[in-house]
Design a protein around this motif. Structure first.
Motif, mmCIF file in Angstrom:
data_model
loop_
_atom_site.group_PDB
_atom_site.id
_atom_site.type_symbol
_atom_site.label_atom_id
_atom_site.label_comp_id
_atom_site.label_asym_id
_atom_site.label_seq_id
_atom_site.Cartn_x
_atom_site.Cartn_y
_atom_site.Cartn_z
ATOM 1 N N GLU A 33 -1.589 35.971 -41.117
ATOM 2 C CA GLU A 33 -1.039 35.454 -42.378
ATOM 3 C C GLU A 33 0.312 34.773 -42.181
ATOM 4 N N GLU A 34 1.173 35.354 -41.350
ATOM 5 C CA GLU A 34 2.498 34.772 -41.149
ATOM 6 C C GLU A 34 2.401 33.399 -40.502
ATOM 7 N N LEU A 35 1.538 33.266 -39.484
ATOM 8 C CA LEU A 35 1.362 31.966 -38.832
ATOM 9 C C LEU A 35 0.748 30.961 -39.796
ATOM 10 N N LEU A 36 -0.155 31.407 -40.644
ATOM 11 C CA LEU A 36 -0.783 30.502 -41.607
ATOM 12 C C LEU A 36 0.247 29.948 -42.585
ATOM 13 N N LYS A 37 1.149 30.801 -43.078
ATOM 14 C CA LYS A 37 2.169 30.336 -44.008
ATOM 15 C C LYS A 37 3.096 29.309 -43.356
ATOM 16 N N LYS A 38 3.487 29.570 -42.103
ATOM 17 C CA LYS A 38 4.347 28.630 -41.402
ATOM 18 C C LYS A 38 3.645 27.285 -41.195
ATOM 19 N N THR A 39 2.363 27.365 -40.858
ATOM 20 C CA THR A 39 1.599 26.142 -40.625
ATOM 21 C C THR A 39 1.432 25.352 -41.914
ATOM 22 N N GLN A 40 1.139 26.042 -42.996
ATOM 23 C CA GLN A 40 1.015 25.359 -44.288
ATOM 24 C C GLN A 40 2.321 24.669 -44.668
ATOM 25 N N LYS A 41 3.448 25.356 -44.449
ATOM 26 C CA LYS A 41 4.741 24.763 -44.776
ATOM 27 C C LYS A 41 4.990 23.502 -43.959
ATOM 28 N N ARG A 42 4.713 23.553 -42.661
ATOM 29 C CA ARG A 42 4.916 22.390 -41.811
ATOM 30 C C ARG A 42 3.968 21.253 -42.179
ATOM 31 N N TYR A 43 2.767 21.614 -42.602
ATOM 32 C CA TYR A 43 1.809 20.584 -43.011
ATOM 33 C C TYR A 43 2.320 19.833 -44.234
ATOM 34 N N PHE A 44 2.794 20.564 -45.246
ATOM 35 C CA PHE A 44 3.255 19.918 -46.477
ATOM 36 C C PHE A 44 4.554 19.137 -46.244
ATOM 37 N N GLU A 45 5.354 19.558 -45.255
ATOM 38 C CA GLU A 45 6.557 18.797 -44.936
ATOM 39 C C GLU A 45 6.222 17.425 -44.366
ATOM 40 N N ARG A 46 5.082 17.323 -43.722
ATOM 41 C CA ARG A 46 4.697 16.063 -43.095
ATOM 42 C C ARG A 46 3.814 15.202 -44.003
ATOM 43 N N GLN A 47 3.193 15.801 -44.993
ATOM 44 C CA GLN A 47 2.309 15.059 -45.886
ATOM 45 C C GLN A 47 3.055 14.754 -47.185
ATOM 46 N N CYS A 48 3.136 13.492 -47.551
ATOM 47 C CA CYS A 48 3.890 13.072 -48.736
ATOM 48 C C CYS A 48 3.007 12.258 -49.683
ATOM 49 N N SER A 49 1.872 12.800 -50.035
ATOM 50 C CA SER A 49 0.985 12.118 -50.980
ATOM 51 C C SER A 49 1.293 12.581 -52.402
ATOM 52 N N LYS A 50 0.635 11.940 -53.368
ATOM 53 C CA LYS A 50 0.842 12.322 -54.764
ATOM 54 C C LYS A 50 0.327 13.727 -55.055
ATOM 55 N N LEU A 51 -0.662 14.163 -54.299
ATOM 56 C CA LEU A 51 -1.244 15.488 -54.531
ATOM 57 C C LEU A 51 -0.519 16.604 -53.784
ATOM 58 N N SER A 52 0.378 16.231 -52.890
ATOM 59 C CA SER A 52 1.032 17.259 -52.068
ATOM 60 C C SER A 52 1.776 18.310 -52.882
ATOM 61 N N PRO A 53 2.605 17.929 -53.893
ATOM 62 C CA PRO A 53 3.290 18.967 -54.676
ATOM 63 C C PRO A 53 2.330 19.918 -55.380
ATOM 64 N N LEU A 54 1.234 19.377 -55.931
ATOM 65 C CA LEU A 54 0.266 20.234 -56.613
ATOM 66 C C LEU A 54 -0.440 21.149 -55.628
ATOM 67 N N MET A 55 -0.847 20.599 -54.486
ATOM 68 C CA MET A 55 -1.505 21.426 -53.470
ATOM 69 C C MET A 55 -0.570 22.517 -52.964
#
Length: 277
Positions: A33-55
């Protein structure tokens, strides 16, 4: 090699550096779970689409970020997302935040629509204040429309909470007492009492409830008297002269008002009951 040795952190880093986000997420699930949260955070930092904030809000359940930072042109979509995903205990607070932004940051039309946010959150006081700020009409019909909306919303909240919610807020108390006074002036004392909630410590409501009850007491033998809205003061006679109203002839036009009201003469100051704070 990272997969063969079970080094999921290294494998995820390699995938992210190579832009292989799907593989990184899949491996992070296997890494805990801890690695998954870190990975999700890094993914959203790199993705800047219109849906990113909602996702990001759906994944992390940080709905306050949506209420505080969403585009006001998409406030309806934001409120729908709050209704769908937020927890029941935080939904009202988040809707109040969104409504406050519409009032303070939005245009004239959005300020009016802020009332919808307060209605969905069950905030009667905020709804009335918003309505009053954006509707300048002072006619009895406009007042009646506002009071009807406020009372229907309050009854709905009472039913959901299975108890009477205390009325708070100076603006709401002012409008309820104003409408009840109009009904009382037309002789509908019993109807006027129904628009003054019993569970309220607002001074205006308590005073008017007491006045209407005293005026209608004979017709309400089985009802309990409302709390007395003043501090009772025991006055003991000490031989002072009584207060006497003396009618005097005015010496000029400036004295005409004093003549109509009466001139009080006494050697002792009368004790006036103090109002509750």
């Amino acid at each position: 090699q990272a997969l063969l040795t079970g080094d999921f952190q290294c494998a995820v880093d390699l995938c992210l550096n190579d832009g292989r986000f799907a593989e990184a997420i899949i491996l992070a699930v296997a890494g805990g779970e801890e690695l998954l949260k870190k990975t999700q955070k890094r993914y959203f930092e790199r993705q800047c689409s219109k849906l990113s904030p909602l996702m990001y809000a759906v994944v992390t359940q940080r709905w306050q970020d949506i209420a505080e930072s969403c585009s006001l042109s998409n406030w309806k979509e934001a409120m729908a997302a709050l209704l769908t995903y937020s927890r029941p205990e935080e939904y009202s607070r988040l809707c109040d935040i969104l409504g406050h932004r519409l009032e303070t940051e939005g245009d004239e039309n959005q300020c009016v629509q802020a009332c919808l946010c307060y209605i969905t959150s069950g905030n009667v006081e905020k709804m009335v204040e918003c309505w009053v700020r954006n509707n300048k009409s002072s006619s009895p019909l406009a007042l009646q429309a506002l009071v009807e909306k406020a009372m229907i919303l309050k009854k709905s909240v009472d039913m959901l909470q299975e108890s009477e919610v205390p009325v708070q807020g100076q603006v709401l108390a002012e409008k309820l007492t104003q409408y009840s006074s109009l009904l009382a002036a037309q002789g509908s004392l019993a109807a006027a009492m129904t628009f003054l909630p019993t569970a309220s410590n607002e001074r205006l409501i308590m005073q008017l409830r007491d006045r209407l009850f005293r005026a209608h007491e004979d017709a309400l033998p089985d009802k309990q008297a409302p709390p007395f809205p003043y501090v009772r003061v025991q006055i003991k006679g000490m031989g002072q002269p009584a207060v006497v109203a003396v009618q005097q002839e005015p010496e000029n036009k400036a004295d005409s008002r004093a003549t109509r009201q009466g001139i009080y003469k006494t050697n002792a100051s009368p004790v006036i009951p103090a109002e509750l704070p």
